[in-house]
Design a protein around this motif. Structure first.
Motif, mmCIF file in Angstrom:
data_model
loop_
_atom_site.group_PDB
_atom_site.id
_atom_site.type_symbol
_atom_site.label_atom_id
_atom_site.label_comp_id
_atom_site.label_asym_id
_atom_site.label_seq_id
_atom_site.Cartn_x
_atom_site.Cartn_y
_atom_site.Cartn_z
ATOM 1 N N TYR A 68 0.914 -1.599 0.187
ATOM 2 C CA TYR A 68 -0.377 0.149 -0.678
ATOM 3 C C TYR A 68 0.667 0.968 0.306
ATOM 4 O O TYR A 68 0.434 2.421 -0.305
ATOM 5 C CB TYR A 68 -1.279 -0.235 1.426
ATOM 6 C CG TYR A 68 -2.075 -0.673 1.260
ATOM 7 C CD1 TYR A 68 -3.194 -0.408 0.011
ATOM 8 C CD2 TYR A 68 -2.548 -2.537 1.321
ATOM 9 C CE1 TYR A 68 -3.825 -1.319 -0.146
ATOM 10 C CE2 TYR A 68 -3.230 -3.081 1.410
ATOM 11 C CZ TYR A 68 -4.633 -2.365 0.337
ATOM 12 O OH TYR A 68 -5.072 -3.360 0.068
ATOM 13 N N SER A 69 1.875 1.195 0.222
ATOM 14 C CA SER A 69 2.816 2.429 0.274
ATOM 15 C C SER A 69 3.990 2.752 -0.557
ATOM 16 O O SER A 69 4.345 3.747 -1.145
ATOM 17 C CB SER A 69 3.766 2.421 1.922
ATOM 18 O OG SER A 69 4.428 1.300 1.754
ATOM 19 N N TYR A 126 4.007 0.286 -2.809
ATOM 20 C CA TYR A 126 3.752 -0.394 -4.750
ATOM 21 C C TYR A 126 2.145 0.027 -5.518
ATOM 22 O O TYR A 126 1.904 0.252 -6.430
ATOM 23 C CB TYR A 126 2.609 -2.049 -4.270
ATOM 24 C CG TYR A 126 4.228 -2.911 -4.336
ATOM 25 C CD1 TYR A 126 5.903 -2.499 -4.252
ATOM 26 C CD2 TYR A 126 3.581 -4.191 -4.458
ATOM 27 C CE1 TYR A 126 6.673 -3.008 -3.955
ATOM 28 C CE2 TYR A 126 5.175 -5.402 -4.151
ATOM 29 C CZ TYR A 126 6.699 -4.837 -3.648
ATOM 30 O OH TYR A 126 7.795 -5.445 -3.347
ATOM 31 N N SER A 127 1.780 1.107 -4.553
ATOM 32 C CA SER A 127 0.485 1.253 -4.790
ATOM 33 C C SER A 127 0.041 2.220 -6.140
ATOM 34 O O SER A 127 -0.803 2.415 -7.493
ATOM 35 C CB SER A 127 -0.631 2.381 -3.607
ATOM 36 O OG SER A 127 -0.626 1.427 -2.888
ATOM 37 N N TRP A 130 -4.442 -1.342 -12.207
ATOM 38 C CA TRP A 130 -4.040 -1.106 -10.333
ATOM 39 C C TRP A 130 -4.570 -0.347 -9.943
ATOM 40 O O TRP A 130 -5.188 -0.471 -8.392
ATOM 41 C CB TRP A 130 -2.848 -1.742 -11.082
ATOM 42 C CG TRP A 130 -2.015 -1.178 -9.899
ATOM 43 C CD1 TRP A 130 -1.519 -0.780 -9.001
ATOM 44 C CD2 TRP A 130 -1.700 -2.780 -8.559
ATOM 45 N NE1 TRP A 130 -1.209 -0.499 -7.568
ATOM 46 C CE2 TRP A 130 -1.483 -2.218 -7.076
ATOM 47 C CE3 TRP A 130 -2.219 -3.802 -8.303
ATOM 48 C CZ2 TRP A 130 -0.736 -2.142 -5.929
ATOM 49 C CZ3 TRP A 130 -2.429 -4.588 -7.136
ATOM 50 C CH2 TRP A 130 -1.375 -4.094 -6.026
ATOM 51 N N GLU A 131 -4.331 1.016 -9.663
ATOM 52 C CA GLU A 131 -4.904 1.653 -8.988
ATOM 53 C C GLU A 131 -6.636 2.506 -8.832
ATOM 54 O O GLU A 131 -6.980 2.896 -8.259
ATOM 55 C CB GLU A 131 -3.900 3.350 -9.489
ATOM 56 C CG GLU A 131 -2.490 3.322 -9.007
ATOM 57 C CD GLU A 131 -1.952 4.516 -10.002
ATOM 58 O OE1 GLU A 131 -2.757 5.776 -10.910
ATOM 59 O OE2 GLU A 131 -0.468 4.590 -9.752
ATOM 60 N N GLU A 184 -8.782 -1.461 -4.029
ATOM 61 C CA GLU A 184 -8.085 -1.294 -3.436
ATOM 62 C C GLU A 184 -8.290 -1.632 -2.474
ATOM 63 O O GLU A 184 -6.897 -2.746 -1.658
ATOM 64 C CB GLU A 184 -8.902 0.162 -2.379
ATOM 65 C CG GLU A 184 -8.518 0.357 -1.251
ATOM 66 C CD GLU A 184 -7.211 1.404 -1.085
ATOM 67 O OE1 GLU A 184 -6.750 1.055 -0.288
ATOM 68 O OE2 GLU A 184 -7.361 1.995 -2.084
ATOM 69 N N ARG A 224 -5.878 -5.504 -3.203
ATOM 70 C CA ARG A 224 -4.427 -4.828 -3.518
ATOM 71 C C ARG A 224 -3.304 -5.737 -2.428
ATOM 72 O O ARG A 224 -2.483 -6.079 -2.705
ATOM 73 C CB ARG A 224 -4.125 -3.852 -3.345
ATOM 74 C CG ARG A 224 -4.616 -2.839 -4.139
ATOM 75 C CD ARG A 224 -3.691 -1.470 -4.205
ATOM 76 N NE ARG A 224 -4.332 -0.954 -5.655
ATOM 77 C CZ ARG A 224 -5.261 0.052 -5.554
ATOM 78 N NH1 ARG A 224 -5.700 0.767 -4.245
ATOM 79 N NH2 ARG A 224 -5.940 0.582 -6.095
#
Length: 342
Positions: A84-85, A87-88, A166-167, A172, A175
């Motif tokens: 989450y920090s 790869y997001s 992905w984004e 959400e 992931r």
């Protein structure tokens, strides 16, 4: 400019992309067959979403702490904080880095941004995808998924499309299921006692309440229900449940449709079983000719399901119901003989 395309082999199963992805990675040769024929025996249906699986379905790489029931696969589960920090909003570098290490990526993408999907530019829908390569020069990634009317295919999407997919907000909660997969040399010894127990458990509808999947702490988020055993039906009792679903479709008002994945997985289940009989060199006991009837009925059920979804002729539902009863009856006889021979 750099590129890397990892090997993809012909998958043995196709109903869900988790099966096809697994075998696409490990099926370099036949060394995995003792493991394959020792498993994929029982089936289970989750009554929350009426989806049918081999009971091995969630034991490969998606759940728990990244463990796997397949000896030919290594699975790495990055920490949630990393996903989450880091790869997001930097998925391109993360994926290409793993691919450069000859590792495949399993992640969820929004099919709204995948041109080969039926949902492209129509509906936002998350789905798991295997990424097996990239080409910086062409600015593309190579992915595999059941994108061709449910058929597992390999294709490519642009780098920009992968980033958007992905984004997307719809992914959400999914992931956290980002996985890094690596093929390895495995080892497995086929046990006839294990096989017999598996077959007898399938025929008696024994609950699959132990093993690498059920023993793990359930995941949180939108998939948590799949690890709650109270929602599951196993083995031969699955067929009675499917027949009830067919009756519900027959009497319902509004759009009527049958889930083709159910009979398709049943057909694949029967094909696996007859291959298993050949592999065990038990064909001389008249098991093959009898079980071929089960395979053929199952294929007919799959084809009738497709036909019903087109014609909405309720008489087809009656024929499907009858053939399911024939499958259950014949399979019970043949597999009890098989268990006695093991």
């Amino acid at each position: 400019m750099s590129s890397r395309i990892l090997p993809m082999y012909e998958p043995r199963l196709h109903t869900y992309n988790v099966y096809a992805a697994l075998f696409s990675i490990i099926a370099k040769d036949e060394s995995y067959l003792p493991w394959f024929y020792s498993n994929f025996i029982s089936i289970g249906i989750n009554t929350c979403d009426d989806t049918l699986y081999f009971t091995d379905h969630f034991t490969f790489f998606e759940y728990g702490e990244g463990l796997t029931s397949c000896p030919w696969l290594e699975v790495y589960k990055p920490p949630h904080k990393t996903i989450y920090s880091q790869y997001s909003f930097n998925i391109k570098d993360a994926v290409t880095s793993y691919l450069n290490q000859n590792k495949y990526i399993w992640l969820y993408l929004d099919q709204f941004y995948i041109p080969q999907s039926a949902h492209y530019q129509k509906m936002h829908k998350e789905h798991s995808v295997l990424v097996y390569g990239y080409d910086d020069g062409a600015s593309v990634f190579y992915i595999a998924d059941n994108l061709d009317n449910g058929k597992f295919i390999t294709t490519e999407i642009s780098c920009r499309q992968l980033i958007k997919a992905w984004e997307s907000d719809i992914c959400e909660h999914f992931r956290r299921l980002f996985r890094v997969l690596n093929s390895k040399q495995g080892e497995y010894t086929l046990s006839t006692a294990h096989l017999r127990d598996q077959i007898e458990g399938y025929l008696s509808s024994k609950p699959m309440n132990q093993g690498i999947y059920w023993d793990q702490i359930p995941v949180d988020g939108p998939h948590a229900y799949v690890q709650n055993i109270q929602y599951w039906i196993f083995g031969h009792e699955v067929y009675s449940y499917i027949q009830r679903l067919i009756k519900q479709v027959k009497v319902m008002n509004g759009p009527k449709v049958l889930d083709v994945r159910i009979p398709h997985l049943l057909w694949e289940h029967k094909k696996c079983m007859i291959e298993r009989i050949h592999y065990l060199n038990l064909g001389m006991h008249d098991l093959v000719s009898e079980y071929e009837k089960v395979v053929n009925h199952s294929l007919t059920i799959r084809n009738l399901t497709i036909k019903y979804n087109i014609t909405k002729n309720d008489r087809i539902l009656d024929e499907i119901d009858t053939r399911i009863s024939e499958v259950v009856h014949t399979e019970d006889i043949v597999l009890r003989k098989l268990a006695e021979l093991l």
